[in-house]
Design a protein around this motif. Structure first.
Motif, PDB file in Angstrom:
ATOM      1  N   HIS A   9       1.090  -1.266   0.233  1.00 31.98           N
ATOM      2  CA  HIS A   9      -0.105   0.397  -0.053  1.00 31.98           C
ATOM      3  C   HIS A   9       1.057   1.116  -0.540  1.00 31.98           C
ATOM      4  CE1 HIS A   9      -3.806   2.005   0.681  1.00 31.98           C
ATOM      5  NE2 HIS A   9      -4.662   1.975   1.098  1.00 31.98           N
ATOM      6  N   ALA A  12       0.229   4.703   1.819  1.00 32.97           N
ATOM      7  CA  ALA A  12      -0.710   5.081   2.802  1.00 32.97           C
ATOM      8  C   ALA A  12       0.930   5.507   4.318  1.00 32.97           C
ATOM      9  CB  ALA A  12      -1.035   3.820   3.730  1.00 32.97           C
ATOM     10  N   SER A  13       1.948   5.911   3.425  1.00 36.60           N
ATOM     11  CA  SER A  13       3.263   5.540   4.689  1.00 36.60           C
ATOM     12  C   SER A  13       3.472   7.610   5.106  1.00 36.60           C
ATOM     13  CB  SER A  13       4.398   5.887   3.906  1.00 36.60           C
ATOM     14  OG  SER A  13       3.958   7.015   2.843  1.00 36.60           O
ATOM     15  N   ARG A  15      -0.429   8.658   5.795  1.00 34.08           N
ATOM     16  CA  ARG A  15      -0.959   8.684   6.451  1.00 34.08           C
ATOM     17  C   ARG A  15      -0.538   7.639   7.935  1.00 34.08           C
ATOM     18  NH1 ARG A  15      -5.529   5.744   4.177  1.00 34.08           N
ATOM     19  NH2 ARG A  15      -4.100   5.483   2.172  1.00 34.08           N
ATOM     20  N   GLU A  16       0.249   6.734   7.655  1.00 33.75           N
ATOM     21  CA  GLU A  16       0.489   5.950   8.428  1.00 33.75           C
ATOM     22  C   GLU A  16       1.466   7.500   9.941  1.00 33.75           C
ATOM     23  OE1 GLU A  16       2.881   2.902   7.475  1.00 33.75           O
ATOM     24  OE2 GLU A  16       3.471   2.251   9.068  1.00 33.75           O
ATOM     25  N   THR A  19      -0.447   8.655  12.063  1.00 30.34           N
ATOM     26  CA  THR A  19      -1.573   7.497  13.201  1.00 30.34           C
ATOM     27  C   THR A  19      -0.727   7.277  13.959  1.00 30.34           C
ATOM     28  OG1 THR A  19      -2.488   6.457  11.507  1.00 30.34           O
ATOM     29  CG2 THR A  19      -2.567   5.168  13.371  1.00 30.34           C
ATOM     30  N   LYS A  20      -1.551   7.941  15.301  1.00 32.05           N
ATOM     31  CA  LYS A  20      -0.198   7.152  17.012  1.00 32.05           C
ATOM     32  C   LYS A  20      -0.288   5.581  17.141  1.00 32.05           C
ATOM     33  CE  LYS A  20      -1.402  11.898  18.219  1.00 32.05           C
ATOM     34  NZ  LYS A  20      -1.889  12.647  19.458  1.00 32.05           N
ATOM     35  N   ILE A  21       0.831   5.474  17.131  1.00 32.41           N
ATOM     36  CA  ILE A  21       0.711   4.037  18.127  1.00 32.41           C
ATOM     37  C   ILE A  21       2.564   4.497  19.164  1.00 32.41           C
ATOM     38  CG2 ILE A  21       2.525   2.425  16.930  1.00 32.41           C
ATOM     39  CD1 ILE A  21      -0.450   1.145  16.654  1.00 32.41           C
TER      40      ILE A  21
END
Lengths: 218, 216
Positions: A9, A12-13, A15-16, A19-21
């Protein structure tokens, strides 16, 4: 040939990144990750040859499984029907005359009992509903004082009571003589079962124990 | 205008060694029934498939190599369904994940798992004993992972053990990115709770290096 495998994908980097991880792992998880990678590396070092027999047997295996799955309901239904038919046959068959018990007079060779003939079915009579006339009401009469019963009546009563006592069936083995009065056969001993079965429950037992305890026998 | 000779790609590359061909060409040749091309695909993508199965099933699964063979058997049977939208490797890895999932479900339901349960419990019971011998921490983590639901377990394994990015993971699992992230987060929390319940107190980074036998 070293070929770069593309990302699944690629768009999507970004958007990644949003994203809080949480990046921190617990220590045990980090340790497990390292061990898992090490194990995977060890296992992937040696590549065994491709087993073509397995590749070719796989469809046959699935075919066999699909046959088994298709036949299983048939087997279940067939087994159930067979069991039901056998049980029904056992319940409705005639008693076998050969297997009937033998009556063995003392000192003689055993003779087979004749199979009992079934009574022909009698058509049931439909009872007509006739209106029953009401019972005449008993008139109450004043009690009369009578003299003592005559002696003969008392004697008859005692004789009847004695006869009643004699009629009580005993559990002792009895000698019975078969045959006619002109040509009596040899005497046979009949071991008779208890003439009267114990009642399933009595009002006294019901009062004492209750229904469920009588039923289950405790 | 003379007749133009139509040269098909398979004919064009018929004399080329399979090891020199690209994956797309190999797949096309395998779809046409070239066994050599499929063997080359097998040798090329054996390591990622083994790694995926090892991460998903843990160290206690002895049948990883058999599962790899099953994975490639399924790929070979369904090769005509591969349309070439994605990479062949991702397709094979998805087959491997599905196989691992069904195998995991089957072994958990099996009566044999009751038979070897005491040994597994004993293996998990001592966290710091014989670390280098049989990966006890990995056993313990997989023991804890078994308590998680299938979705959370898979998310944690793919993200933590295999090291996939969230984007790759979301494409692999077929869920949105945020769903994948939330699964990882919830899976981690539950796993931490399970490990603490088993007696694995939180470990600091220095102890991790010590357990690995590295100098501090």
């Amino acid at each position: 040939m070293n070929e770069q495998i593309p990302l699944l994908h690629p768009g999507a980097s970004r958007r990644e990144a949003r994203t809080k991880i949480p990046q921190e792992r617990s220590g045990w998880l980090e340790l497990a990750r390292q061990q898992s990678q090490k194990l995977a590396r060890t296992r992937s070092q040696f590549t065994p040859p491709l087993r073509w027999d397995r590749l070719e047997q796989a469809p046959a295996r699935w075919r066999r499984l699909s046959w088994a799955v298709a036949l299983l309901p048939l087997l279940i239904v067939g087994g159930a029907t067979g069991t039901w038919a056998f049980v029904t046959h056992l319940q409705t068959r005639q008693p076998d005359p050969v297997a009937a018990p033998l009556i063995t007079p003392l000192g003689q060779t055993p003779r087979r009992a004749v199979a009992p003939r079934r009574r022909p079915a009698v058509p049931t009579k439909v009872k007509e509903q006739v209106p029953v006339p009401p019972k005449p009401r008993r008139t109450v009469r004043p009690r009369q004082t009578t003299a003592a019963a005559p002696v003969e009546t008392a004697r008859e009563e005692t004789q009847q009571e004695e006869q009643k006592v004699e009629q009580v069936p005993s559990t002792e083995p009895q000698r019975v003589i078969f045959g006619t009065s002109d040509a009596p056969a040899e005497p046979a001993i009949i071991v008779s079962p208890p003439a009267k079965m114990r009642p399933l429950w009595t009002p006294e037992a019901f009062k004492k124990k209750g229904m469920s305890r009588i039923r289950w026998g405790w | 205008m003379g007749e133009r000779e139509i040269v098909r790609p398979a004919q064009q590359t018929a004399d080329v060694e399979p090891s020199n061909l690209s994956t797309e060409m190999l797949v096309r040749r395998a779809q046409e029934g070239d066994r050599g091309a499929f063997e080359e695909l097998y040798h090329r993508f054996y390591p990622p498939v083994v790694k995926r199965l090892t991460h998903l099933l843990g160290p206690a699964s002895p049948s990883v190599h058999d599962l790899v063979q099953d994975t490639f058997a399924q790929a070979y049977q369904n090769l005509d369904r591969f349309r070439g939208d994605g990479h062949f490797c991702h397709w094979v890895l998805r087959i491997a994940s599905n196989l691992a999932r069904s195998t995991y479900r089957r072994t958990r339901r099996s009566l044999w798992s009751l038979w070897d349960r005491p040994e597994r419990e004993a293996m998990v019971a001592s966290p710091l004993k014989s670390v280098d011998e049989t990966y006890p921490t990995l056993h313990a983590v997989h023991h804890g992972l078994a308590k998680l639901s299938a979705t959370l377990r898979e998310a944690v394994v793919l993200f933590e053990m295999e090291g996939l990015s969230l984007a790759e993971m979301s494409a692999e699992l077929g869920v949105p990115l945020h769903t994948a992230a939330s699964r990882v987060r919830r899976g981690r929390d539950k796993l931490r709770g399970e490990l603490e319940r088993m007696g694995y107190a939180p470990l600091i980074q220095g102890q991790v290096a010590l357990c690995n036998g590295e100098p501090q």
